[in-house]
Design a protein around this motif. Structure first.
Motif, PDB file in Angstrom:
ATOM      1  N   THR A  82       0.442 -36.309  27.769  1.00 30.18           N
ATOM      2  CA  THR A  82       1.364 -35.548  26.935  1.00 30.18           C
ATOM      3  C   THR A  82       2.668 -35.253  27.647  1.00 30.18           C
ATOM      4  N   GLY A  83       2.693 -35.496  28.957  1.00 28.62           N
ATOM      5  CA  GLY A  83       3.897 -35.196  29.730  1.00 28.62           C
ATOM      6  C   GLY A  83       5.089 -36.045  29.366  1.00 28.62           C
ATOM      7  N   SER A  88       7.191 -28.314  28.291  1.00 29.74           N
ATOM      8  CA  SER A  88       6.831 -27.744  29.577  1.00 29.74           C
ATOM      9  C   SER A  88       6.555 -26.274  29.317  1.00 29.74           C
TER      10      SER A  88
ATOM     11  N   TRP B  39      -0.171 -32.095  32.033  1.00 23.21           N
ATOM     12  CA  TRP B  39       0.593 -33.054  31.218  1.00 23.21           C
ATOM     13  C   TRP B  39       0.203 -34.479  31.563  1.00 23.21           C
TER      14      TRP B  39
END
Lengths: 484, 153
Positions: A82-83, A88, B39
């Motif tokens: 998902t980064g 963030s 993430w």
């Protein structure tokens, strides 16, 4: 043909609708301009089978965009993490949730036009109900996909669904997200059934007049409809029940979507009017999108006989009303935070009025308030498809920005200043959001050639009930209440 | 899915990593923003993987995590106490950060035992909590600078 002429032709201005040699004037009201039933059937079937080269080019382009920008980018995100989004801490929600809320909002148009206007017996709904309901189903599918796109581990996302399972784990009923899923699932099933029920007589009509694979498809889908009095009676009862029952379901959906935000302890999402605020916004954007889609469908499928400027104009009046109501709710929501006197809450407002969200915020105000208020009161604007197309597109840009601001703008600031953080969407997010639009259009383009876009029997029923009577030198519009 | 829930016995907000689907709703909800999201997949090249705690799973991508107050130590102490049939000695359990803090800035213990050091500190006039007005009933107390030193332990 000149470019402007082409644009005009595409937007349905002055284009001849059906193959007739005499010039046809569609300024009359559809209900008082009856045609023989077989001609109506023919026009709708003709429109449904209109798949020329241009249609396939559009479908191919949409399919490519959907495949690459939507599914491709999603796959890339699943494989790498998902980064690759711009998210963030503390901006855990971004464009995906904004898109989710936006598409759920679009889906409200179908139910609003078809169920609420049916209950109130608004005449102008007759030819446009199905086109709007198809938007509901298509946009709900797109919206639901965003729940899958958003989660970090999509391969376990079925854990969220409340069904009896051998894992022995139930979802947490304290979470509005679960209520949300239930509301959306109910709405998807309900609105699809509600789309299907009035479709049955039209499918039977198509079954009796077409051959080949279409005949087989419609034979299966029309469930043996023969048009007996008993069948009509049952169908009408079912539609009556559904049109009343689906209304609270529709309200529940965006209410709960708004609670996803309003039930948290985040700043800015705390006014108690969030539920009606979201519903009004949803209907506002949904009606606008319905006008956009109707204008495009009308000219590309040559449906000028059925969908006339009077219908678009009536919808445009509703859009104006909803713009007023939306503005009121927007102001009330802003006022709550403003008068709240909370220093941290004021940070969010400052972000919108003069901070990094300001370009979006002022565009939103311009699109949602200035544009409709300055134009839609004018009958000439309401009768101009090109003007309506531009206005409704602007409103949808504005409403998307509203969702974007509410979701992502409010998360940037919270109670503790050391937790503040900024956000801008990454290429992957923008690509998926644009691809979702292409997916919606693709679904709609395919659906529009598979089922009759106009509810012929309802139009015919409406025309049967109305007639022009000549009294002396005056023509009087008369209407009979149909009993059944 | 109860990936995150409030453990009323231990007064802890628990995060169960293998149940998390990564909706990030808890992260949006958390007024303290103490939750962190994975993430990407974690990357520990060769010698660095030796530092990983064998008692704790390595969280893969798409999972929310937060400080668990070394829940593995609390659970183990509880299990051992139960196996020996004795009451849990709460002063014996320390999270890793408390154990290693050279200046003793961090104190961990059972707030429900009135005589425990942490409960005494929480009662001191120096103690304050963050965002109490949101109804979060926080279990973490901070100490501001004060005149009197409240001895403990």
């Amino acid at each position: 043909m000149s470019l402007m002429g082409r644009v005009k032709d595409w937007a349905g201005v002055g284009a001849p609708p059906v193959e007739t040699h005499e010039k046809v004037d569609y300024s009359d009201s559809l209900m008082y301009d009856p045609r023989p039933p077989e001609e109506l059937n023919h026009m709708v079937l003709e429109a449904m089978q209109r798949t020329g080269r241009e249609y396939w080019i559009v479908v191919a382009v949409l399919a490519t965009v959907a495949l690459v920008a939507y599914l491709g980018a999603w796959l890339y995100m699943i494989l790498s993490g998902t980064g690759v989004t711009g998210l963030s801490r503390p901006n855990y929600w971004g464009v995906f949730i904004a898109s989710f809320i936006f598409w759920i909002g679009i889906s409200h148009a179908g139910t609003f036009i078809s169920a609420i206007l049916r209950v109130f017996k608004a005449e102008f709904r007759l030819p446009i109900t199905r086109a709007a309901e198809m938007m509901t189903s298509a946009s709900l599918l797109v919206a639901a996909s965003f729940l899958g796109i958003h989660v970090g581990r999509v391969w376990v996302s079925y854990w969220i669904l409340p069904y009896p399972n051998q894992r022995g784990l139930w979802p947490n009923y304290h979470s509005p997200f679960l209520w949300d899923e239930m509301a959306i699932a109910t709405y998807l099933v309900g609105s699809t059934l509600y789309l299907y029920l009035p479709l049955i007589p039209d499918l039977a009509m198509a079954r009796d007049r077409l051959k080949g694979w279409r005949h087989k498809l419609y034979r299966a889908m029309s469930l043996g409809w023969r048009g007996t009095e008993r069948q009509w009676h049952n169908l009408n009862s079912a539609i009556r029940i559904f049109s009343v029952v689906i209304i609270p379901v529709m309200f529940s959906v965006h209410t709960i979507v708004s609670w996803d935000l309003a039930m948290t302890k985040s700043l800015g999402w705390r006014s108690s009017i969030f539920a009606p605020y979201f519903i009004v916004g949803a209907v506002f954007s949904g009606l606008s999108a319905a006008i956009t889609v109707l204008i495009i469908a009308r000219s590309s499928m040559k449906l000028q006989y059925f969908i006339r400027n009077e219908h678009l104009g009536s919808l445009a009046k509703l859009v104006l009303v909803f713009s007023f109501v939306w503005t009121y709710f927007f102001f009330a929501d802003f006022l709550t935070e403003w008068y709240g006197g909370d220093a941290a809450g004021h940070q969010i407002l400052a972000l919108q009025v003069s901070g990094q969200m300001a370009p979006f915020w002022y565009t939103m105000l311009f699109c949602n308030i200035v544009v409709p208020w300055l134009t839609l009161w004018n009958r000439r604007v309401r009768n101009s498809p090109i003007a309506l197309l531009l206005i409704t597109l602007a409103i949808n840009v504005g409403m998307f920005l509203e969702r974007y601001i509410i979701v992502t703008g409010f998360l940037r600031r919270n109670h503790l200043p050391f937790n503040w953080g900024d956000y801008s969407p990454s290429v992957v997010e923008i690509s998926i959001a644009v691809g979702a639009l292409a997916t919606f259009l693709l679904l709609y383009a395919l659906l529009s050639r598979l089922v009759p876009l106009i509810p012929v029997w309802e139009v015919r029923e409406g025309q049967l009930a109305r007639s022009l009577r000549r009294v002396g030198r005056a023509k009087l519009k008369t209407m009979t209440e149909l009993e059944e | 899915m109860y990936a995150t829930y409030h453990d009323t016995n231990n007064r802890l907000n628990i995060q169960v990593y293998n149940r998390c689907a990564g909706i990030r709703y808890c992260g949006v909800n958390c007024p303290y923003k103490v939750r962190h999201f994975n993430w990407f997949d974690p990357d520990f090249p060769e010698p660095l993987n030796e530092q990983l705690n064998p008692d704790v799973t390595v969280r893969r991508r798409g999972i929310m995590e937060k400080c668990s107050f070394c829940i593995q130590r609390i659970r183990r102490a509880r299990a051992e106490a139960r196996a020996e049939g004795m009451a849990l000695d709460t002063s014996a359990v320390q999270p890793a950060c408390v154990q290693t803090c050279p200046t003793g800035a961090l104190v961990f213990g059972n707030l429900d035992e009135p005589e425990s050091p942490v409960a005494q500190l929480a009662r001191s006039p120096r103690a304050y909590v963050l965002l109490e007005e949101l109804g979060t009933e926080p279990s973490i107390f901070y100490l501001k600078r004060g005149e009197s030193y409240v001895p403990y332990g």
